[in-house]
Design a protein around this motif. Structure first.
Motif, PDB file in Angstrom:
ATOM      1  N   ILE A 226      -3.349  -6.147  -7.145  1.00  5.49           N
ATOM      2  CA  ILE A 226      -2.407  -5.522  -8.071  1.00  5.49           C
ATOM      3  C   ILE A 226      -3.180  -4.993  -9.272  1.00  5.49           C
ATOM      4  O   ILE A 226      -4.008  -5.698  -9.852  1.00  5.49           O
ATOM      5  N   ALA A 227      -2.910  -3.735  -9.613  1.00  4.09           N
ATOM      6  CA  ALA A 227      -3.525  -3.097 -10.773  1.00  4.09           C
ATOM      7  C   ALA A 227      -2.422  -2.479 -11.615  1.00  4.09           C
ATOM      8  O   ALA A 227      -1.375  -2.089 -11.098  1.00  4.09           O
ATOM      9  N   ALA A 228      -2.647  -2.413 -12.910  1.00  2.00           N
ATOM     10  CA  ALA A 228      -1.737  -1.690 -13.802  1.00  2.00           C
ATOM     11  C   ALA A 228      -2.449  -0.421 -14.239  1.00  2.00           C
ATOM     12  O   ALA A 228      -3.654  -0.432 -14.483  1.00  2.00           O
TER      13      ALA A 228
ATOM     14  N   GLU B   5       0.384  -8.359   1.327  1.00  2.13           N
ATOM     15  CA  GLU B   5       0.251  -7.899   2.709  1.00  2.13           C
ATOM     16  C   GLU B   5      -0.281  -6.474   2.819  1.00  2.13           C
ATOM     17  O   GLU B   5      -0.717  -6.055   3.887  1.00  2.13           O
ATOM     18  N   PHE B   6      -0.284  -5.728   1.717  1.00  2.00           N
ATOM     19  CA  PHE B   6      -0.706  -4.329   1.706  1.00  2.00           C
ATOM     20  C   PHE B   6      -2.223  -4.254   1.608  1.00  2.00           C
ATOM     21  O   PHE B   6      -2.830  -4.923   0.779  1.00  2.00           O
ATOM     22  N   ASP B   7      -2.843  -3.420   2.440  1.00  2.21           N
ATOM     23  CA  ASP B   7      -4.309  -3.286   2.449  1.00  2.21           C
ATOM     24  C   ASP B   7      -4.860  -2.580   1.214  1.00  2.21           C
ATOM     25  O   ASP B   7      -5.982  -2.832   0.801  1.00  2.21           O
ATOM     26  N   GLY B   8      -4.093  -1.678   0.647  1.00  5.08           N
ATOM     27  CA  GLY B   8      -4.565  -0.905  -0.501  1.00  5.08           C
ATOM     28  C   GLY B   8      -4.253  -1.588  -1.813  1.00  5.08           C
ATOM     29  O   GLY B   8      -4.043  -2.799  -1.884  1.00  5.08           O
ATOM     30  N   ILE B   9      -4.194  -0.778  -2.847  1.00  4.66           N
ATOM     31  CA  ILE B   9      -3.898  -1.268  -4.196  1.00  4.66           C
ATOM     32  C   ILE B   9      -2.422  -1.024  -4.495  1.00  4.66           C
ATOM     33  O   ILE B   9      -1.894   0.053  -4.220  1.00  4.66           O
ATOM     34  N   THR B  10      -1.778  -2.023  -5.055  1.00  8.21           N
ATOM     35  CA  THR B  10      -0.410  -1.887  -5.533  1.00  8.21           C
ATOM     36  C   THR B  10      -0.497  -1.675  -7.043  1.00  8.21           C
ATOM     37  O   THR B  10      -0.913  -2.574  -7.777  1.00  8.21           O
TER      38      THR B  10
ATOM     39  N   PRO C 187       0.785 -10.980 -15.651  1.00  5.06           N
ATOM     40  CA  PRO C 187       0.139 -12.227 -15.224  1.00  5.06           C
ATOM     41  C   PRO C 187      -0.397 -12.188 -13.777  1.00  5.06           C
ATOM     42  O   PRO C 187      -1.241 -12.985 -13.413  1.00  5.06           O
ATOM     43  N   HIS C 188       0.073 -11.246 -12.980  1.00  3.44           N
ATOM     44  CA  HIS C 188      -0.325 -11.144 -11.575  1.00  3.44           C
ATOM     45  C   HIS C 188      -1.343 -10.030 -11.348  1.00  3.44           C
ATOM     46  O   HIS C 188      -1.747  -9.784 -10.210  1.00  3.44           O
ATOM     47  N   THR C 189      -1.743  -9.350 -12.416  1.00  4.74           N
ATOM     48  CA  THR C 189      -2.585  -8.160 -12.313  1.00  4.74           C
ATOM     49  C   THR C 189      -4.061  -8.530 -12.326  1.00  4.74           C
ATOM     50  O   THR C 189      -4.495  -9.372 -13.106  1.00  4.74           O
ATOM     51  N   ASP C 190      -4.822  -7.868 -11.436  1.00  6.39           N
ATOM     52  CA  ASP C 190      -6.255  -8.115 -11.304  1.00  6.39           C
ATOM     53  C   ASP C 190      -7.103  -7.099 -12.069  1.00  6.39           C
ATOM     54  O   ASP C 190      -8.189  -7.416 -12.555  1.00  6.39           O
TER      55      ASP C 190
END
Length: 164
Positions: free
Chosen positions: A2-4, A89-94, A108-111
């Motif tokens: 996960i990215a913002a 479950e997604f291979d790419g970036i969300t 809080p969930h963002t990498d």
């Protein structure tokens, strides 16, 4: 992962009336380059601020509590957990793409953070939520183009969350 991704002015402003307060084609190109062939997640107001238009070559998820919401071709989800499960479950970036409450919820969930920092100030009503920068390392920064089409100086910044 996960990215913002967002653009902000010097004061952290990110929106006005559910739209961007500026027009900066260089940033729009960066957004396109980063999000293509990935998934973008936004709240209902942000989606409607885009005229409920789907961006090409991206899967769009709209997060809303409205159980009967018509996503106009977007995937409609009703809980943060549903989005997190999808991202796992997604291979790419969300990519989390707004608005303010959606960023706050997913921070809080963002990498990874992709921030365009515009060296100017604008009028608006939505600000990026508080970030504890002590949790992040800057990975890269590059200067955006300033020209007739892109009148505001801006930098593209990438941050990675500290590994715990």
């Amino acid at each position: 992962m996960i990215a913002a991704i967002w653009a902000q002015d010097e004061n952290g402003l990110i929106g006005k009336d559910d739209k961007l307060p500026w027009y900066l084609p260089d940033d729009l190109q960066f957004f396109k380059q980063m999000t293509e062939n990935n998934t973008i997640v936004m709240g209902r107001k942000t989606f409607e601020g885009m005229g409920k238009n789907l961006l090409p070559n991206r899967q769009t998820i709209v997060l809303t509590s409205d159980q009967s919401y018509d996503g106009n071709g977007a995937i409609v989800m009703h809980s943060v957990d549903d989005v997190l499960k999808y991202a796992e479950e997604f291979d790419g970036i969300t990519f989390i793409t707004g608005g303010g409450e959606i960023y706050k919820t997913f921070l809080p969930h963002t990498d990874v953070l992709y921030r365009t920092l515009i060296q100017s100030t604008f009028e608006g009503d939505t600000y990026f939520p508080y970030i504890d920068w002590g949790e992040w390392n800057i990975v890269s920064t590059s200067e955006g183009s300033v020209n007739d089409d892109n009148p505001y100086p801006h930098d593209f910044e990438t941050y990675q969350r500290h590994q715990s």
